[in-house]
Every structure is written in structure tokens, then in C-alpha cells.
Design a protein around this motif. Structure first.
Motif, mmCIF file in Angstrom:
data_model
loop_
_atom_site.group_PDB
_atom_site.id
_atom_site.type_symbol
_atom_site.label_atom_id
_atom_site.label_comp_id
_atom_site.label_asym_id
_atom_site.label_seq_id
_atom_site.Cartn_x
_atom_site.Cartn_y
_atom_site.Cartn_z
ATOM 1 N N UNK A 1 11.388 2.960 19.242
ATOM 2 C CA UNK A 1 11.559 1.507 19.161
ATOM 3 C C UNK A 1 11.873 1.090 17.730
ATOM 4 N N UNK A 2 11.131 1.619 16.771
ATOM 5 C CA UNK A 2 11.324 1.231 15.383
ATOM 6 C C UNK A 2 12.677 1.616 14.825
ATOM 7 N N UNK A 3 13.199 2.789 15.212
ATOM 8 C CA UNK A 3 14.497 3.226 14.695
ATOM 9 C C UNK A 3 15.645 2.354 15.189
ATOM 10 N N UNK A 4 15.805 2.105 16.500
ATOM 11 C CA UNK A 4 16.882 1.191 16.897
ATOM 12 C C UNK A 4 16.682 -0.219 16.371
ATOM 13 N N UNK A 5 15.450 -0.643 16.222
ATOM 14 C CA UNK A 5 15.204 -1.975 15.643
ATOM 15 C C UNK A 5 15.800 -2.063 14.237
ATOM 16 N N UNK B 1 23.023 2.527 20.542
ATOM 17 C CA UNK B 1 21.799 2.280 19.785
ATOM 18 C C UNK B 1 20.918 1.295 20.553
ATOM 19 N N UNK B 2 19.708 1.708 20.838
ATOM 20 C CA UNK B 2 18.773 0.873 21.590
ATOM 21 C C UNK B 2 18.855 1.021 23.095
ATOM 22 N N UNK B 3 19.805 1.810 23.595
ATOM 23 C CA UNK B 3 19.935 1.987 25.036
ATOM 24 C C UNK B 3 19.345 3.342 25.467
ATOM 25 N N UNK B 4 19.086 3.467 26.774
ATOM 26 C CA UNK B 4 18.561 4.708 27.366
ATOM 27 C C UNK B 4 17.088 4.942 27.000
ATOM 28 N N UNK C 1 18.626 5.699 31.444
ATOM 29 C CA UNK C 1 19.329 4.611 32.121
ATOM 30 C C UNK C 1 19.726 3.606 31.033
ATOM 31 N N UNK C 2 21.017 3.321 30.911
ATOM 32 C CA UNK C 2 21.483 2.443 29.832
ATOM 33 C C UNK C 2 20.976 1.011 29.961
ATOM 34 N N UNK C 3 20.451 0.640 31.122
ATOM 35 C CA UNK C 3 19.908 -0.712 31.262
ATOM 36 C C UNK C 3 18.488 -0.825 30.723
ATOM 37 N N UNK C 4 17.866 0.305 30.391
ATOM 38 C CA UNK C 4 16.554 0.292 29.744
ATOM 39 C C UNK C 4 16.777 0.273 28.230
ATOM 40 N N UNK C 5 16.415 -0.833 27.592
ATOM 41 C CA UNK C 5 16.895 -1.066 26.229
ATOM 42 C C UNK C 5 15.808 -1.544 25.266
ATOM 43 N N UNK C 6 16.103 -1.327 23.990
ATOM 44 C CA UNK C 6 15.401 -1.969 22.883
ATOM 45 C C UNK C 6 16.407 -2.887 22.202
#
Length: 541
Positions: free
Chosen positions: A283-287, A304-307, A406-411
Motif C-alpha cells: 500500500x505504501x509503495x503505490x501511494x 501502479x496500485x492495481x492487482x 485482479x486489476x479492479x482491486x486497487x490502491x
């Protein structure tokens, strides 16, 4: 332990690491061993064993707030909020030197060969760009470095990998559960743990407090503040605590120049470096990447932030008619089972789950009320009978399920919420997939059978545990094609050639295993390659 004052920091070190957790600790020690000058920025502080409440009468109460695994509950100054309202599971993490290894259970398991080839074997997700045999020597090295306790020869694995320390005792409850598994003809093995069964290097022997998930008060658990950071600092690594990174900076050539951060005094600082390594979790890295450029830094793939993958977790509790001392540690795992780990399509899903047998803690854990339950089942006239029925007699088969990407699971960045320094907070959108739902249902039913075979007099399944998302994976996917991945097989970002990511966000699939051993092995492999190829890496100055 001496920490670095910001006025003493190297102005242009070879490498800047962001995050002092599992992968950050591995990176710092490996780079320092090869003579590189390293600075690490960590937004949390340094906790010493006496800071943890596990050896004190109030330890169970402190887990409800100041040592809670959820930053949303804990709300320490070093934490940042996470909007989890659109998720059935709560993200868990710890910010500080050692990162989430401070509060992890210590399960020390490596992925299976099949985990690296799920597309080839099962037609789902993607294969990793390397295989089990490529990672095996790094698993071995990290396992012996951190003082894992275990028993060689688990027949579920293709190789009889070794451990530097003998296994921890499986206890009365482990013996009873093992007999039940034997009746069913199902696999079990004394579980490996990143917890010292004897004194080892900087670690003391486990005292069996059973409070691993709120910090080890004797320093037996292999958190990287003990296993890596002390040695890294002796080798010259400069660790700056209370440094909340807001963004990674780049120059007009597209190279990372370092990072901006806010120090303990609230002053905006910039730390330059020739190479930048992100180790801030899934979570912290894509943020940070999303906050570093209008469309996200290193995000030409859009991934970035997906999957996001979290390992949806189920618990099946059994109460027995004898005292099994389930208040004793480690917690930790006494047994593990890989009976249902590999794909069997007759079950109605692909991939599988790892089981772990765990103790159930002190008296407070047996009497807490959960939202949705009838309070009268635990309190009033039922309080003492319930406590007598469960304390010391209650054990858990926990089920860690493989979570397919799943690309719909995101940060994403939260448009409305910031941390205490005004940096946009993270928001997660997450749903449990149908394949995983079927996996959970199947394994919960089998765990009920396991308790029945062992003689349980009561069985209580929890199909999905909300506060269970320790494993934050997959949000900066590794791969060979820049069009559909963020980093290459050495964890270097495709778009920014002097920016590396070494935490669990790079994992292609989640596997069905607790990921810490894999995260640390991948980080070691990546950083060793960095030291071998550093002359070819472009730098900003």
C-alpha cells in the motif's frame, strides 16, 4: 542504538532506501556489505523489547489500541490512515524500524515451485519471470541469517531445506491436532517459524509468551530491527527515523534524484541519492509512486496500485474438553498443513491454501464481543461458563488462501483524506474473487472435519476474518514486458532505471503462503544483482 541527526546525513549517498521493514532491512545490510553508502528514511521510530507489553499484565488490553495491528485503530503519529470502507478485510501493517516484522506472527514458509508457474500449470494470472530454483539459494541464505526454527524434511516440499535451529515445541494442542490429521490421512508438519528456539546471534530464545503479534518482549522473533538493522548500522548505514516521505523526485532525464520527506520538526527536507529503493509495502509503495507524478511515477503500464492481493483468511476454532495450554506461545504456528495447497480442479477452484495451527491467547481474547454477535453469549450469566469452556481449551486452524490478481482491486490516493502532514492517504477498493470464495468454503469445511477428528466438542468457523490483511501484495507487478509490468525480474522499474522496488508489491501472484520469506529472498536477490551491476545503472549526478 544511535540514530542519525538530519544534519549528519550523507548528501549524496550511493543508495536511498525508503522503509526500514523486512525488505528495507535486507537491502540495507546487503548493500552495506558491498561497500555502498546507504541512507534509509523511516517514518516510524525504533522500539526496544521493553516497549512491548507482552511481558506485562496489561498486554491483552494494549492490543486493542496502541499495539493493534491496524493503523486505522492504532493511530500513532507515524501511521497514515487507509480508507478500507470498500473492502471486506482491514489492511494491517506497522510503521517503524523493523516494519511489520515487529508485529507479524513469524510464520516462515517459502513458496512452492508451482507458485511461480500458475499460468503454465493452471491457466490463471501470469508466471513469474524466474522460478523456485532461482530463488532457492536466497531462501536458504535468509533462513539461516534470521535464525528460523524448523524441522528438515517436510514431504510437501520437493527439497529438504534446512533450518539453523530446531523447531519450537508443538505443545499439547499440536499433539491433539496432529492425531486428528493422522486419522484423516492428511499432511501436517511441525511448523517453521522466524522465532529462535535457542539463543541465536542477536536473538534470545523464545520464552513462549504467546504474544508475537504485539512485539516480542525478549527479542526472540526475527524482526529486522534485530536481524538486519543493528549490523547494517555498524557497517555505516545511516538510518533516519521520523522521516515521512511525501514523494520521489526525478530530473529532466527521467532519473530518480532522491526523495522529499517531512522530518520530526515538520520541516520539508530532500535526500538526494544516486539510486533509490522503495520498500514501503503493497500500500505504501503505490501511494508514494502515485503521489510523485501526475499519473504516477513508473506507471507507463498503468498498473501502479492495481492487482492488490491480501490472502483472505479464515479461522476455524475448536473447543476441547481438556486443558491444552493454548495460552502458550509461540503465536507463531505449532503445525502447518499443505494437504490442500496444490490445484485439484475437482474441488471447483484452482490453486490452494496453507493451514496453520495457532494458540488462542489469554482470557481477554476469549471474552471479547464482536459486532454482529449477541453480547449475551459472552457476558452476564454466560461470562464465566464461556471462559471456563474456552480458556486453554480453544485452538485455531487458520487458513491462508491464494488470492489471484485482479486489476479492479486497487490502491488509490484518497481525494478527501490526508495523513497528519497533509500527504494524501491511501484508499483501497478490494473484493474477494469467486475462485477464492470457493477455496475458502472448501477449506473451512475441511478444517471443521479436522477438529472433529481431533475430538473437538465445539467448532466455530469464521469464513473471512476482517482484521487479517497482513499480506499486501501485487500493486507494482514484476515482469519482462514494460507494457504489462512495473518492475523487471531484478525489481528495477522499467520507466526509471535507477529506481528499484523490493517489497511485496512486486509479487506476480500471492502464492498461498505467508510471504515474508519470499519478500526477503526476492529483495536479497535484487540487491545482490544491483551490487554486481551498479556500474551500468545511470545516476543523476
Amino acid at each position: 542504538m544511535r540514530l542519525v541527526n538530519t544534519r549528519e546525513i550523507d548528501e549524496q549517498p550511493d543508495v536511498l532506501i525508503i522503509g526500514a521493514g523486512a525488505s528495507g532491512g535486507v537491502a540495507a545490510l546487503e548493500l552495506a556489505r558491498h561497500g555502498l553508502k546507504v541512507v534509509c528514511l523511516e517514518q516510524g521510530g525504533w522500539n526496544l523489547p521493553d516497549d512491548f507489553a507482552a511481558g506485562k499484565p496489561e498486554w491483552e488490553l494494549t492490543r486493542l489500541k496502541q499495539w493493534n495491528a491496524s493503523p486505522n485503530v492504532r493511530q500513532n503519529p507515524a501511521d497514515y490512515p487507509i480508507d478500507s470502507t470498500e473492502s471486506p478485510v482491514e489492511p494491517l501493517m506497522f510503521n517503524g524500524v523493523g516494519g511489520s516484522t515487529i508485529m507479524f506472527s513469524g510464520h516462515w514458509v517459502r513458496a512452492m515451485p508451482s507458485d511461480f508457474r500458475v499460468k503454465t500449470l493452471d491457466g490463471v494470472a501470469e508466471d513469474w519471470p524466474f522460478g523456485y530454483e532461482d530463488l532457492r539459494p536466497f531462501y536458504d541464505e535468509v533462513t539461516h541469517h534470521i535464525g528460523a526454527s524448523g524441522l528438515e524434511g517436510d514431504p510437501a516440499y520437493p527439497d529438504a531445506h534446512t533450518f539453523p535451529l530446531p523447531p519450537l515445541p508443538i505443545g499439547k494442542y499440536g499433539l491433539i491436532a496432529a492425531k486428528g490429521m493422522d486419522k484423516l490421512g492428511w499432511h501436517w508438519w511441525p511448523a517453521p517459524n522466524a522465532i529462535a528456539s535457542r539463543k541465536y546471534k542477536n536473538q534470545e530464545a523464545c520464552m513462549r509468551y504467546g504474544a508475537c503479534e504485539s512485539g516480542c518482549p525478549v527479542g526472540a522473533k526475527a524482526s529486522t530491527d534485530i536481524t538486519h538493522w543493528r549490523d547494517a548500522i555498524k557497517l555505516g548505514v545511516q538510518l533516519v527515523t521520523g522521516a515521512r516521505v511525501s514523494r520521489i523526485t526525478v530530473n529532466d532525464r527521467g532519473l530518480a534524484t532522491g526523495a522529499e520527506y517531512i522530518d520530526r520538526d515538520g520541516t520539508l527536507q530532500h535526500q538526494a541519492a544516486r539510486v533509490t529503493v522503495l520498500a514501503a509495502n503493497g500500500i505504501g509503495t503505490p501511494r508514494l509512486l502515485l503521489n510523485s507524478a501526475p499519473d504516477g511515477l513508473a506507471n507507463s503500464s498503468g498498473l501502479v496500485g492495481k492487482r492488490l492481493m491480501t490472502h483472505p483468511y479464515a479461522s476455524v476454532y475448536g473447543a476441547y474438553d481438556e486443558d491444552m495450554e493454548t495460552w502458550l506461545g509461540p503465536a507463531g504456528q505449532a503445525l502447518q498443513s499443505l494437504q490442500f495447497y496444490e490445484t485439484d480442479t475437482d474441488r471447483g477452484f484452482v490453486r490452494g491454501a496453507k493451514w496453520n495451527l495457532m494458540p488462542t491467547g489469554g482470557p481477554l481474547a476469549q471474552t471479547l464481543w464482536e459486532p454482529g454477535d449477541d453480547w449475551r453469549d459472552s457476558f452476564g450469566a454466560n461470562f464465566h461458563p464461556r471462559l471456563q469452556r474456552t480458556f486453554g481449551r480453544y485452538t485455531e486452524w487458520g487458513i491462508t488462501t491464494e488470492d489471484l490478481p485482479d486489476e479492479s482491486n486497487t490502491v488509490t490516493l484518497d481525494p478527501d483524506v490526508t495523513d497528519s502532514d497533509g500527504i494524501p492517504a491511501a484508499k483501497i477498493h478490494y473484493k474477494i474473487g469467486e475462485n477464492c470464495r470457493r477455496m475458502l468454503d472448501f477449506n473451512v469445511a475441511r478444517a471443521v472435519e479436522a477438529h472433529e477428528a481431533a475430538g473437538a466438542v465445539e467448532i466455530h468457523p469464521i469464513p473471512v476474518v476482517r482484521h487479517s490483511a497482513w499480506h499486501l501484495l501485487g500493486t507494482t507487478k514484476m515482469g519482462t514486458d514494460p507494457a504489462n509490468s512495473v518492475v523487471d525480474e531484478w525489481c528495477r522499474t522499467h520507466d526509471v532505471p535507477n529506481l528499484f522496488i523490493v517489497d511485496g508489491s512486486t509479487m506476480v501472484t500471492s502464492t498461498g503462503m505467508n510471504p515474508t520469506a519470499t519478500i526477503m529472498a526476492v529483495a536479497l536477490r535484487s540487491m545482490r544483482h544491483l551490487t554486481e551491476t551498479r556500474s551500468s545503472i545511470p545516476t543523476p549526478f
